[in-house]
Design a protein around this motif. Sequence first.
Motif, PDB file in Angstrom:
ATOM      1  N   ASN A 191       0.810  -1.224   0.000  1.00 39.39           N
ATOM      2  CA  ASN A 191       0.000   0.000   0.000  1.00 39.39           C
ATOM      3  C   ASN A 191       0.847   1.279   0.000  1.00 39.39           C
ATOM      4  OD1 ASN A 191      -2.376  -1.600   0.183  1.00 39.39           O
ATOM      5  ND2 ASN A 191      -2.014  -1.793   2.382  1.00 39.39           N
ATOM      6  N   PRO A 192       1.736   1.464  -0.972  1.00 35.60           N
ATOM      7  CA  PRO A 192       2.603   2.643  -0.959  1.00 35.60           C
ATOM      8  C   PRO A 192       1.837   3.969  -1.021  1.00 35.60           C
ATOM      9  CG  PRO A 192       2.807   1.476  -3.041  1.00 35.60           C
ATOM     10  CD  PRO A 192       1.989   0.615  -2.137  1.00 35.60           C
ATOM     11  N   GLU A 193       0.718   4.023  -1.755  1.00 31.97           N
ATOM     12  CA  GLU A 193      -0.046   5.276  -1.850  1.00 31.97           C
ATOM     13  C   GLU A 193      -0.599   5.686  -0.497  1.00 31.97           C
ATOM     14  OE1 GLU A 193      -0.663   2.659  -3.962  1.00 31.97           O
ATOM     15  OE2 GLU A 193       0.310   3.457  -5.756  1.00 31.97           O
ATOM     16  N   GLU A 194      -1.128   4.714   0.243  1.00 34.84           N
ATOM     17  CA  GLU A 194      -1.688   4.997   1.569  1.00 34.84           C
ATOM     18  C   GLU A 194      -0.603   5.468   2.540  1.00 34.84           C
ATOM     19  OE1 GLU A 194      -3.529   2.305   5.119  1.00 34.84           O
ATOM     20  OE2 GLU A 194      -4.290   1.920   3.094  1.00 34.84           O
ATOM     21  N   ILE A 195       0.534   4.792   2.517  1.00 37.14           N
ATOM     22  CA  ILE A 195       1.644   5.164   3.404  1.00 37.14           C
ATOM     23  C   ILE A 195       2.177   6.541   3.020  1.00 37.14           C
ATOM     24  CG2 ILE A 195       3.994   4.570   4.103  1.00 37.14           C
ATOM     25  CD1 ILE A 195       3.168   1.611   3.764  1.00 37.14           C
ATOM     26  N   SER A 196       2.285   6.805   1.714  1.00 37.12           N
ATOM     27  CA  SER A 196       2.751   8.111   1.250  1.00 37.12           C
ATOM     28  C   SER A 196       1.850   9.225   1.767  1.00 37.12           C
ATOM     29  CB  SER A 196       2.783   8.123  -0.279  1.00 37.12           C
ATOM     30  OG  SER A 196       3.061   9.397  -0.764  1.00 37.12           O
ATOM     31  N   LYS A 197       0.556   9.025   1.680  1.00 43.04           N
ATOM     32  CA  LYS A 197      -0.400  10.032   2.152  1.00 43.04           C
ATOM     33  C   LYS A 197      -0.255  10.264   3.654  1.00 43.04           C
ATOM     34  CE  LYS A 197      -5.282  11.045   2.478  1.00 43.04           C
ATOM     35  NZ  LYS A 197      -6.634  10.539   2.404  1.00 43.04           N
ATOM     36  N   THR A 198      -0.125   9.195   4.425  1.00 42.91           N
ATOM     37  CA  THR A 198       0.007   9.305   5.880  1.00 42.91           C
ATOM     38  C   THR A 198       1.274  10.055   6.270  1.00 42.91           C
ATOM     39  OG1 THR A 198      -1.192   7.224   6.156  1.00 42.91           O
ATOM     40  CG2 THR A 198       0.107   7.986   8.041  1.00 42.91           C
ATOM     41  N   ILE A 199       2.380   9.744   5.621  1.00 45.94           N
ATOM     42  CA  ILE A 199       3.649  10.406   5.926  1.00 45.94           C
ATOM     43  C   ILE A 199       3.590  11.876   5.478  1.00 45.94           C
ATOM     44  CG2 ILE A 199       6.127  10.480   5.444  1.00 45.94           C
ATOM     45  CD1 ILE A 199       5.994   7.392   5.233  1.00 45.94           C
ATOM     46  N   SER A 200       3.016  12.126   4.297  1.00 47.44           N
ATOM     47  CA  SER A 200       2.918  13.496   3.790  1.00 47.44           C
ATOM     48  C   SER A 200       2.157  14.407   4.759  1.00 47.44           C
ATOM     49  CB  SER A 200       2.239  13.511   2.414  1.00 47.44           C
ATOM     50  OG  SER A 200       3.056  12.896   1.470  1.00 47.44           O
ATOM     51  N   GLU A 201       1.156  13.859   5.414  1.00 52.15           N
ATOM     52  CA  GLU A 201       0.403  14.645   6.400  1.00 52.15           C
ATOM     53  C   GLU A 201       1.282  15.078   7.564  1.00 52.15           C
ATOM     54  OE1 GLU A 201      -2.836  12.061   7.400  1.00 52.15           O
ATOM     55  OE2 GLU A 201      -3.913  12.489   5.521  1.00 52.15           O
ATOM     56  N   ARG A 202       2.275  14.270   7.890  1.00 50.54           N
ATOM     57  CA  ARG A 202       3.187  14.615   8.987  1.00 50.54           C
ATOM     58  C   ARG A 202       4.225  15.656   8.567  1.00 50.54           C
ATOM     59  NH1 ARG A 202       3.790  10.735  13.800  1.00 50.54           N
ATOM     60  NH2 ARG A 202       1.786   9.686  13.646  1.00 50.54           N
TER      61      ARG A 202
END
Length: 117
Positions: free
Chosen positions: A104-115
Motif C-alpha cells: 500500500n505505498p499510496e496509503e503510506i505516502s499520504k500518511t507520511i505526507s500529512e506529517r
Amino acid sequence: MERTIQLMETHLNIDLGNPPFLKLDNGLQIPYSSIKGITTGRPIPNAFKLYGFSFGGIRNGLFRFNGGYHLYFFNNEVDTLHFDLNNFHVGKFKISKLIIDVKNPEEISKTISERLT
C-alpha cells in the motif's frame, strides 16, 4: 522481505531487515525535517550500483545517480515508496533518495505526507 515503517513523533523508523551488503542492522531513523518529498511509482532504472545487489527488477544497496547517492531496497519495483531526502547521512554518504518496496505505498505516502506539513 517486507519492509516496515513506524511513524514516530519526530522521525520515521524504517526496518530494512538485514541487508547483506550494508550494515543497517537497526534500520534507518529519518527525521521528518530531512524528507523533502515523497512519491510512489517505478524507480530510476539507470542508477550505478556501488554496493549491493542488482538483478532484473531487484535492487538492494547503495547506488549513484546524477551525482547523488541513493539507497534502494526493493524486490517489486511497482509497489515502491520514494523519499527525496535533504541532509540525511548514512555513514559517510549523503543520501538524496531512498526507494523501498512496501504494501500500500499510496496509503503510506499520504500518511507520511500529512506529517510533513
